[in-house]
Design a protein around this motif. Structure first.
Motif, mmCIF file in Angstrom:
data_model
loop_
_atom_site.group_PDB
_atom_site.id
_atom_site.type_symbol
_atom_site.label_atom_id
_atom_site.label_comp_id
_atom_site.label_asym_id
_atom_site.label_seq_id
_atom_site.Cartn_x
_atom_site.Cartn_y
_atom_site.Cartn_z
ATOM 1 N N GLY A 1 0.983 -1.111 -0.185
ATOM 2 C CA GLY A 1 -0.131 0.141 0.033
ATOM 3 C C GLY A 1 0.835 1.113 0.037
ATOM 4 N N GLY A 2 1.342 1.854 -1.112
ATOM 5 C CA GLY A 2 2.016 2.803 -1.268
ATOM 6 C C GLY A 2 3.531 2.450 -0.897
ATOM 7 N N LEU A 3 3.799 1.066 -1.026
ATOM 8 C CA LEU A 3 5.216 0.639 -0.841
ATOM 9 C C LEU A 3 6.232 1.093 -2.066
ATOM 10 C CD1 LEU A 3 7.179 -1.370 1.006
ATOM 11 C CD2 LEU A 3 6.185 -3.116 -0.362
ATOM 12 N N THR A 4 7.441 1.481 -1.614
ATOM 13 C CA THR A 4 8.250 1.889 -2.728
ATOM 14 C C THR A 4 9.685 1.115 -2.276
ATOM 15 O OG1 THR A 4 9.325 3.813 -1.550
ATOM 16 C CG2 THR A 4 7.415 4.064 -2.948
ATOM 17 N N LEU A 5 10.601 0.896 -3.280
ATOM 18 C CA LEU A 5 11.856 0.416 -2.929
ATOM 19 C C LEU A 5 12.541 1.083 -1.844
ATOM 20 C CD1 LEU A 5 12.754 -0.213 -6.829
ATOM 21 C CD2 LEU A 5 12.390 -2.011 -5.124
ATOM 22 N N ASP A 6 12.197 2.603 -1.673
ATOM 23 C CA ASP A 6 13.047 3.212 -0.901
ATOM 24 C C ASP A 6 12.757 2.613 0.872
ATOM 25 O OD1 ASP A 6 14.311 4.485 -2.700
ATOM 26 O OD2 ASP A 6 13.273 6.270 -2.585
ATOM 27 N N HIS A 7 11.534 2.189 0.896
ATOM 28 C CA HIS A 7 11.026 1.728 2.155
ATOM 29 C C HIS A 7 11.860 0.238 2.938
ATOM 30 C CE1 HIS A 7 7.215 3.598 0.980
ATOM 31 N NE2 HIS A 7 7.742 4.540 2.201
ATOM 32 N N LEU A 8 12.119 -0.352 1.828
ATOM 33 C CA LEU A 8 12.700 -1.728 2.053
ATOM 34 C C LEU A 8 13.910 -1.922 3.159
ATOM 35 C CD1 LEU A 8 12.523 -3.485 -1.581
ATOM 36 C CD2 LEU A 8 10.769 -3.285 0.280
ATOM 37 N N PRO A 9 14.820 -1.008 2.958
ATOM 38 C CA PRO A 9 16.115 -1.373 3.791
ATOM 39 C C PRO A 9 15.430 -1.013 5.392
ATOM 40 C CG PRO A 9 16.844 -0.010 2.152
ATOM 41 C CD PRO A 9 15.199 -0.028 1.842
ATOM 42 N N THR A 10 14.562 -0.048 5.649
ATOM 43 C CA THR A 10 14.160 0.225 7.199
ATOM 44 C C THR A 10 13.416 -0.926 7.334
ATOM 45 O OG1 THR A 10 14.197 2.568 6.767
ATOM 46 C CG2 THR A 10 12.735 1.660 8.517
ATOM 47 N N LEU A 11 12.443 -1.349 6.607
ATOM 48 C CA LEU A 11 11.539 -2.611 6.951
ATOM 49 C C LEU A 11 12.307 -4.005 6.784
ATOM 50 C CD1 LEU A 11 8.719 -1.577 4.553
ATOM 51 C CD2 LEU A 11 8.339 -1.512 7.121
ATOM 52 N N ARG A 12 13.144 -4.279 6.239
ATOM 53 C CA ARG A 12 13.964 -5.536 6.202
ATOM 54 C C ARG A 12 14.598 -5.470 7.697
ATOM 55 N NH1 ARG A 12 13.767 -9.824 4.800
ATOM 56 N NH2 ARG A 12 15.487 -10.293 3.461
ATOM 57 N N ALA A 13 15.633 -4.023 7.865
ATOM 58 C CA ALA A 13 15.858 -4.161 9.082
ATOM 59 C C ALA A 13 15.380 -4.458 10.393
ATOM 60 C CB ALA A 13 16.929 -2.734 9.369
ATOM 61 N N ALA A 14 14.067 -4.339 10.276
ATOM 62 C CA ALA A 14 12.987 -4.336 11.521
ATOM 63 C C ALA A 14 12.681 -6.049 11.404
ATOM 64 C CB ALA A 14 11.856 -3.674 11.181
ATOM 65 N N GLY A 15 12.976 -6.894 10.408
ATOM 66 C CA GLY A 15 12.667 -8.198 10.404
ATOM 67 C C GLY A 15 11.343 -8.209 9.549
ATOM 68 N N ILE A 16 10.750 -7.668 8.993
ATOM 69 C CA ILE A 16 9.789 -7.995 8.058
ATOM 70 C C ILE A 16 10.287 -8.659 6.693
ATOM 71 C CG2 ILE A 16 7.967 -6.733 6.630
ATOM 72 C CD1 ILE A 16 7.831 -4.524 9.055
ATOM 73 N N ASP A 17 9.536 -9.571 6.293
ATOM 74 C CA ASP A 17 9.894 -10.371 5.327
ATOM 75 C C ASP A 17 8.997 -10.829 4.376
ATOM 76 O OD1 ASP A 17 8.413 -12.054 6.831
ATOM 77 O OD2 ASP A 17 9.776 -13.448 7.503
ATOM 78 N N ALA A 18 7.996 -9.805 4.317
ATOM 79 C CA ALA A 18 6.812 -10.286 3.159
ATOM 80 C C ALA A 18 6.650 -8.991 2.798
ATOM 81 C CB ALA A 18 5.841 -10.852 3.556
ATOM 82 N N PHE A 19 6.540 -9.125 1.405
ATOM 83 C CA PHE A 19 6.013 -7.426 0.616
ATOM 84 C C PHE A 19 5.069 -7.693 -0.564
ATOM 85 C CE2 PHE A 19 10.178 -7.433 2.632
ATOM 86 C CZ PHE A 19 10.043 -6.090 3.443
ATOM 87 N N HIS A 20 4.154 -6.664 -0.730
ATOM 88 C CA HIS A 20 3.059 -6.998 -1.668
ATOM 89 C C HIS A 20 3.171 -5.844 -2.424
ATOM 90 C CE1 HIS A 20 -1.281 -7.402 -2.768
ATOM 91 N NE2 HIS A 20 -1.430 -6.263 -2.696
ATOM 92 N N ILE A 21 3.249 -5.764 -3.880
ATOM 93 C CA ILE A 21 3.170 -4.588 -4.632
ATOM 94 C C ILE A 21 1.769 -4.973 -5.892
ATOM 95 C CG2 ILE A 21 5.463 -4.125 -4.339
ATOM 96 C CD1 ILE A 21 6.091 -5.466 -7.282
ATOM 97 N N GLY A 22 1.423 -4.076 -6.223
ATOM 98 C CA GLY A 22 0.259 -3.803 -7.401
ATOM 99 C C GLY A 22 0.994 -2.899 -8.433
#
Length: 228
Positions: free
Chosen positions: A182-203
């Motif tokens: 939901g409004g996810l961009t590539l720029d968000h990934l480093p912060t989310l991955r560092a938090a242990g989040i391991d699943a992503f959804h794109i449309g």
């Protein structure tokens, strides 16, 4: 446990599905009518996609725009028909007007799924109380994922919520996987991955030319590379 992050891509038809799998998608969310934010696809569309790819498919169970369940008997009938066609994973989520989960509707549909795995979708981002919703749904069979941006406005606004919920993984109500979209961009990934989040959804991110054009395998591959 593998560290490979899950990449889920929205597919509207077999052409989308083939491109998404070629780009490295791990799973597809099947919908129709993105003008209404994604409704239940026809059985024929599911069957065509199932025949075209061999990655897991999660099928939307939603008959109306918004987050009200609408005709629950129609939803149950759709679920039954899709299961008869071979569907094994689903996406659903219903709220009452006051923003609390519509447990009667969710339970009626989940009963028809008979243990199939399912995602509670972005209705959580419109909930009056996310924590209360999670705890109310925690014991429902098959619930293994929440699709969420952390806020109705999208990941930019919801990032603090996503990080806080990721930190609670394993607590009652927080055992399901966080699938961020939901409004996810590539720029968000480093912060989310560092938090242990391991699943992503794109449309839309898988469709650089817009929703009237098919999924781009190259766009999906860019996300796969960023997650690897």
């Amino acid at each position: 446990m593998t560290n490979r992050a899950v990449l889920e891509v929205i597919a509207l038809n077999a052409e989308d599905a083939i491109a998404a799998q070629a780009g490295g998608a791990d799973r597809l969310e099947l919908v129709t009518d993105m003008a209404a934010d994604g409704l239940t696809p026809p059985r024929e569309t599911f069957a065509a996609i199932r025949a075209a790819v061999d990655i897991p498919l999660r099928v939307m169970l939603r008959k109306t725009d918004g987050f009200a369940a609408g005709d629950v008997s129609a939803l149950v009938a759709e679920a039954r028909a899709l299961r008869a066609e071979g569907a094994e994973e689903f996406v659903l989520g219903f709220l009452l007007p006051d923003g609390t989960p519509d447990l009667a509707a969710v339970e009626a549909v989940v009963a028809e799924l008979a243990g199939c795995r399912w995602t509670f979708h972005r209705a959580i981002d419109r909930a009056a109380d996310r924590d209360q919703l999670r705890k109310a749904l925690a014991d429902l069979p098959g619930l293994d994922t929440y699709l969420t941006a952390g806020a109705a406005e999208g990941v930019d606004a919801g990032l603090p919520v996503l990080l806080a919920e990721a930190a609670r993984r394993g607590e009652p109500g927080y055992r399901a996987q966080l699938l961020v979209g939901g409004g996810l961009t590539l720029d968000h990934l480093p912060t989310l991955r560092a938090a242990g989040i391991d699943a992503f959804h794109i449309g839309s991110a898988a469709r650089p030319r817009g929703w009237h054009h098919p999924v781009s395998a190259n766009a999906v591959a860019e996300w796969r590379a960023a997650l690897s």
